[in-house]
Design a protein around this motif. Structure first.
Motif, mmCIF file in Angstrom:
data_model
loop_
_atom_site.group_PDB
_atom_site.id
_atom_site.type_symbol
_atom_site.label_atom_id
_atom_site.label_comp_id
_atom_site.label_asym_id
_atom_site.label_seq_id
_atom_site.Cartn_x
_atom_site.Cartn_y
_atom_site.Cartn_z
ATOM 1 N N HIS A 25 0.822 -1.214 0.000
ATOM 2 C CA HIS A 25 0.000 0.000 0.000
ATOM 3 C C HIS A 25 0.857 1.266 0.000
ATOM 4 O O HIS A 25 0.341 2.364 -0.221
ATOM 5 N N ALA A 26 2.143 1.140 0.289
ATOM 6 C CA ALA A 26 3.002 2.320 0.441
ATOM 7 C C ALA A 26 3.455 2.842 -0.921
ATOM 8 O O ALA A 26 3.469 2.122 -1.914
ATOM 9 N N ALA A 27 3.812 4.120 -0.947
ATOM 10 C CA ALA A 27 4.450 4.705 -2.124
ATOM 11 C C ALA A 27 5.915 4.278 -2.104
ATOM 12 O O ALA A 27 6.637 4.598 -1.163
ATOM 13 N N VAL A 28 6.334 3.543 -3.114
ATOM 14 C CA VAL A 28 7.691 2.982 -3.162
ATOM 15 C C VAL A 28 8.461 3.662 -4.286
ATOM 16 O O VAL A 28 7.998 3.687 -5.430
ATOM 17 N N PHE A 29 9.610 4.211 -3.968
ATOM 18 C CA PHE A 29 10.413 4.867 -4.992
ATOM 19 C C PHE A 29 11.875 4.893 -4.560
ATOM 20 O O PHE A 29 12.200 4.517 -3.433
ATOM 21 N N ALA A 30 12.729 5.297 -5.482
ATOM 22 C CA ALA A 30 14.159 5.409 -5.197
ATOM 23 C C ALA A 30 14.554 6.876 -5.132
ATOM 24 O O ALA A 30 14.017 7.708 -5.867
ATOM 25 N N VAL A 31 15.468 7.189 -4.230
ATOM 26 C CA VAL A 31 16.063 8.525 -4.191
ATOM 27 C C VAL A 31 17.572 8.369 -4.262
ATOM 28 O O VAL A 31 18.119 7.366 -3.820
ATOM 29 N N GLY A 32 18.232 9.349 -4.807
ATOM 30 C CA GLY A 32 19.668 9.233 -4.887
ATOM 31 C C GLY A 32 20.322 10.345 -5.656
ATOM 32 O O GLY A 32 19.838 11.476 -5.652
ATOM 33 N N HIS A 33 21.455 9.978 -6.278
ATOM 34 C CA HIS A 33 22.364 10.906 -6.949
ATOM 35 C C HIS A 33 23.223 11.649 -5.928
ATOM 36 O O HIS A 33 23.758 12.699 -6.226
ATOM 37 N N HIS A 34 23.338 11.099 -4.715
ATOM 38 C CA HIS A 34 24.299 11.593 -3.731
ATOM 39 C C HIS A 34 25.343 10.519 -3.471
ATOM 40 O O HIS A 34 25.922 10.459 -2.388
ATOM 41 N N ALA A 35 25.556 9.624 -4.436
ATOM 42 C CA ALA A 35 26.499 8.513 -4.263
ATOM 43 C C ALA A 35 26.207 7.817 -2.931
ATOM 44 O O ALA A 35 25.043 7.570 -2.608
ATOM 45 N N CYS A 36 27.227 7.513 -2.165
ATOM 46 C CA CYS A 36 27.023 6.737 -0.933
ATOM 47 C C CYS A 36 26.433 7.566 0.195
ATOM 48 O O CYS A 36 26.163 7.031 1.285
ATOM 49 N N ALA A 37 26.244 8.854 -0.017
ATOM 50 C CA ALA A 37 25.580 9.692 0.982
ATOM 51 C C ALA A 37 24.067 9.725 0.764
ATOM 52 O O ALA A 37 23.356 10.430 1.483
ATOM 53 N N SER A 38 23.573 8.946 -0.175
ATOM 54 C CA SER A 38 22.135 8.974 -0.474
ATOM 55 C C SER A 38 21.291 8.421 0.677
ATOM 56 O O SER A 38 20.110 8.760 0.798
ATOM 57 N N GLY A 39 21.871 7.571 1.506
ATOM 58 C CA GLY A 39 21.119 7.040 2.641
ATOM 59 C C GLY A 39 20.719 8.135 3.617
ATOM 60 O O GLY A 39 19.597 8.146 4.156
ATOM 61 N N LEU A 40 21.612 9.066 3.856
ATOM 62 C CA LEU A 40 21.304 10.170 4.760
ATOM 63 C C LEU A 40 20.285 11.111 4.119
ATOM 64 O O LEU A 40 19.375 11.618 4.785
ATOM 65 N N LEU A 41 20.423 11.340 2.828
ATOM 66 C CA LEU A 41 19.425 12.121 2.098
ATOM 67 C C LEU A 41 18.039 11.492 2.261
ATOM 68 O O LEU A 41 17.050 12.187 2.552
ATOM 69 N N ALA A 42 17.960 10.183 2.083
ATOM 70 C CA ALA A 42 16.668 9.500 2.167
ATOM 71 C C ALA A 42 16.071 9.622 3.559
ATOM 72 O O ALA A 42 14.855 9.790 3.718
ATOM 73 N N LEU A 43 16.909 9.555 4.554
ATOM 74 C CA LEU A 43 16.423 9.669 5.928
ATOM 75 C C LEU A 43 15.822 11.057 6.170
ATOM 76 O O LEU A 43 14.737 11.192 6.745
ATOM 77 N N ASP A 44 16.507 12.075 5.718
ATOM 78 C CA ASP A 44 15.984 13.438 5.877
ATOM 79 C C ASP A 44 14.697 13.620 5.078
ATOM 80 O O ASP A 44 13.714 14.170 5.582
ATOM 81 N N ALA B 218 25.821 10.422 -10.900
ATOM 82 C CA ALA B 218 25.016 11.232 -9.991
ATOM 83 C C ALA B 218 24.664 12.534 -10.719
ATOM 84 O O ALA B 218 25.216 13.600 -10.457
ATOM 85 N N THR B 219 23.728 12.427 -11.633
ATOM 86 C CA THR B 219 23.428 13.530 -12.542
ATOM 87 C C THR B 219 23.006 14.795 -11.815
ATOM 88 O O THR B 219 23.397 15.903 -12.196
ATOM 89 N N THR B 220 22.217 14.669 -10.783
ATOM 90 C CA THR B 220 21.734 15.896 -10.118
ATOM 91 C C THR B 220 22.860 16.621 -9.394
ATOM 92 O O THR B 220 22.790 17.835 -9.198
ATOM 93 N N THR B 221 23.884 15.868 -8.990
ATOM 94 C CA THR B 221 25.033 16.534 -8.368
ATOM 95 C C THR B 221 25.725 17.410 -9.404
ATOM 96 O O THR B 221 26.124 18.541 -9.119
#
Lengths: 309, 334
Positions: free
Chosen positions: A104-123, B106-109
């Motif tokens: 039922h959840a909205a499922v998607f990917a976030v990124g383009h911060h390389a390995c820092a994307s996990g912190l981006l996703a949390l925020d 990382a295109t947006t970067t």
């Protein structure tokens, strides 16, 4: 205020020595020796039989806080180091969510911060819930990737990627692990996967990551002396020792236990190290701690988050 | 550029009148400059070959040789078109469904580096046509943070996927991208309507395979997205109709390729997106509406309701805009 409700992690039992990985990648014996002796890398975690779905399932199996709360999960965010990790339009993340009662959840990917994307996703997860005024809702941040190609096996001159995953349940408010501040510095000038970009990343790494940690801590109204422990990304010990020197922060308070045992687990490192710190009793009630990550390749990002436990 | 954030506080809201300030759109009929770089092409060949191998799939060398588009190049062109000299943004979000020819980049970067304001930047993907709506929700959520109210949304798609994944997929006929500049005091405030959860879905933890109750609505709002919950034949017509009925004036409905005008009962006018633009379609049309309003201002311009449905999941997403825009531009990349 964004809070972590629970963290589940999974690192497969399979291990490959860095000599074997170096051989796969065509590294010289001297290059591998530098990784082992200087960077203190040893073994890389790998699951030779499972795919991305199996990695994420392992992390979800370890997320006790999710049991019985599935219906409250509004968003599932897969935080990626590499933007494309499966052939389009395959969607193993969605399949895993369906299997775990999260269809039922909205499922998607976030990124383009390389390995820092996990912190981006949390925020982003906490901000989405809060902006909707949904104080009963939860978001799930999934991290972890496969070492499917050479680019996803080696951080040139820095580290080897390993396989592992984490599932982090996030709420808009809470008392357990509250997010105090987030800092991010994007370096789009470091934008290729070639050797020159790798060297540029290494040149700015310690100073920029230290500045990012300092910025997050300061934005939280704290000083580095207040920070009980740093949960790093597992690149290598030397890099973190440089960051600690720049920060004037004791290296003993950076959780580097997993560096030699698993390799760099893409965006999952900080969460895996959270569980390690928890198991070692390093997270103390009321004490601030920091998660920090950086990544490079085609686009560099440096990020840090200050929490209070 | 270092940016710092504190979590959303209870009193935080997007600034008054936050919404669309400007729109731009471009087609990119030719391949990217990056596609002519043999070093890049070889790197892409290795990346895709390794990506496909665990799935027992093979690279289509002829398709690879034809090239494709780069969202970085498309984004740079849109940034130049959408942001006039002297204007900058705090946040840039790229939404897409089909990967481009730089799947590890990382295109947006990179785009943050070339965009005025050196914005915070990230991408939203793997959500088909719903991704741009989710991007808008994120942008609005960040707009309540200090110094984060000015944003650029980029929505992009390109048709070159040099392999057959043996799964149904709808690729665009051409590469195209749409940009929306968002900010406070907009003459065109934006809202992202939600609807009640589909009956019987709240609390369900094991959705039945293949869908749920017919006629229930499935919006992309949190907890209500109907990925595997509801796949109605006319998804969300009741919800769309209710929104149209509640509007204080005439409504122009901009409908995704999978929707017919019957999905927007009561609309003054319906505009259906080109099926050849499965991700950008409704946004392409919205940008055209914006341009039309600029060129021929009306005394009582219609409200705009954007609706799109993810063909795979059945989830319907909505965005509503009130009229009057600052400017709009459109064109075609040579």
């Amino acid at each position: 205020m964004t809070a972590v409700v629970g963290v589940g992690v999974w690192v497969p039992e399979g291990r490959v020595g860095i000599e074997e990985v170096g051989g796969e990648l065509g590294l010289s014996g001297m290059q591998v020796k530098i990784f082992r002796r200087y960077h203190r890398l040893g073994e890389i975690a790998r699951d030779p039989h499972g795919g991305l779905a199996e990695l994420l399932r392992g992390a979800l199996d370890g997320l006790d806080a999710l049991r019985g709360q599935e219906h409250r999960v509004r968003y599932v965010l897969h935080a990626r180091t590499f933007p494309t990790v499966v052939p389009y339009p395959h969607d193993p993340v969605r399949e895993v969510c369906d299997a775990y009662g999260l269809g039922h959840a909205a499922v998607f990917a976030v990124g383009h911060h390389a390995c820092a994307s996990g912190l981006l996703a949390l925020d982003a997860a906490g901000r989405l819930l809060a902006a909707e005024g949904d104080h009963d809702g939860l978001a799930l941040v999934l991290t972890g990737e496969k070492t499917f190609t050479a680019e996803a096996r080696l951080v040139p001159g820095t580290s080897f990627f390993g396989e592992g995953a984490a599932a982090c349940l996030v709420a808009a408010t809470g008392e357990r692990d509250r997010l105090l501040a987030y800092a991010s510095d994007l370096r789009g000038d470091i934008d290729s996967g070639d050797e020159e970009a790798a060297l540029a990343f290494q040149r700015v790494y310690a100073d920029t990551l230290a500045a990012t940690i300092t910025a997050a801590v300061a934005r939280a109204g704290l000083a580095m002396d207040d920070v009980g422990v740093v949960l790093p990304h597992n690149v290598n010990r030397v890099a973190w020792h440089q960051v600690c020197r720049t920060l004037g922060y004791p290296r003993e308070r950076v959780v580097l236990d997993n560096v030699a045992a698993t390799g760099h687990l893409f965006c999952a490192d900080s969460f895996v190290n959270y569980r390690t710190a928890q198991a070692r009793g390093l997270l103390r009630q009321g004490e601030p701690y920091v998660m920090a990550a950086a990544g490079a390749g085609s686009g560099a990002a440096f990020s840090a988050m200050a929490f209070v436990h | 550029m270092m940016r710092t954030f504190v979590p959303h506080a209870a009193a935080d809201e997007a600034p008054a009148g936050w919404g669309v300030r400007r729109a731009a759109r471009l087609d990119f009929p030719g391949p990217a400059a990056l596609a002519a770089d043999p070093v890049h092409t070889e790197r892409l060949r290795v990346y895709l070959t390794d990506l496909l191998h665990p799935y027992g799939l093979a690279l289509d060398e002829a398709a690879l040789a034809r090239g494709g588009q780069s969202y970085a190049e498309m984004g740079e062109a849109l940034i130049a078109l959408a942001l006039p000299p002297g204007e900058s943004v705090d946040l840039l979000v790229l939404a897409y469904a089909v990967p481009d020819i730089a799947p590890g980049r990382a295109t947006t970067t990179r785009l943050s580096h070339v965009c005025p304001g050196a914005p915070m930047a990230f991408a939203v993907t793997d959500q088909a046509a719903t991704a741009p709506f989710t991007a808008l929700r994120l942008i609005r959520a960040y707009a309540s943070a200090p110094a984060m109210s000015r944003a650029l949304l980029l929505i992009a798609e390109q048709p070159s996927v040099p392999y057959d994944a043996h799964l149904p997929r709808t690729l665009p006929h051409t590469a195209s991208a749409v940009a929306f500049v968002l900010g406070p005091d907009s003459p065109f405030p934006l809202t992202l309507p939600t609807a009640p959860p589909a009956p019987g879905r709240v609390g369900a933890v094991s959705p039945p395979a293949g869908g749920g109750a017919g006629g229930a609505m499935a919006l992309s709002a949190p907890g209500e997205a109907g990925a595997d919950t509801v796949r109605p034949a006319l998804g969300g017509a009741d919800a769309v109709g209710a929104l149209i009925a509640a509007a204080p004036g005439p409504v122009t409905a901009i409908l995704g390729p999978g929707l017919t005008p019957a999905a927007a009962p009561g609309a003054h006018r319906a505009r259906t997106a080109d099926p050849g633009r499965p991700t950008t379609g409704v946004w392409w049309e919205l940008a055209a509406e914006v341009a039309a309003m600029r060129d021929a201002p009306a005394a009582a311009p219609p409200h705009l309701l954007v609706a799109d449905r993810d063909a795979a999941s059945g989830a319907l997403s909505l965005a509503a805009l009130t009229p009057a825009l600052e400017a709009a531009v459109s064109g075609s990349q040579p």
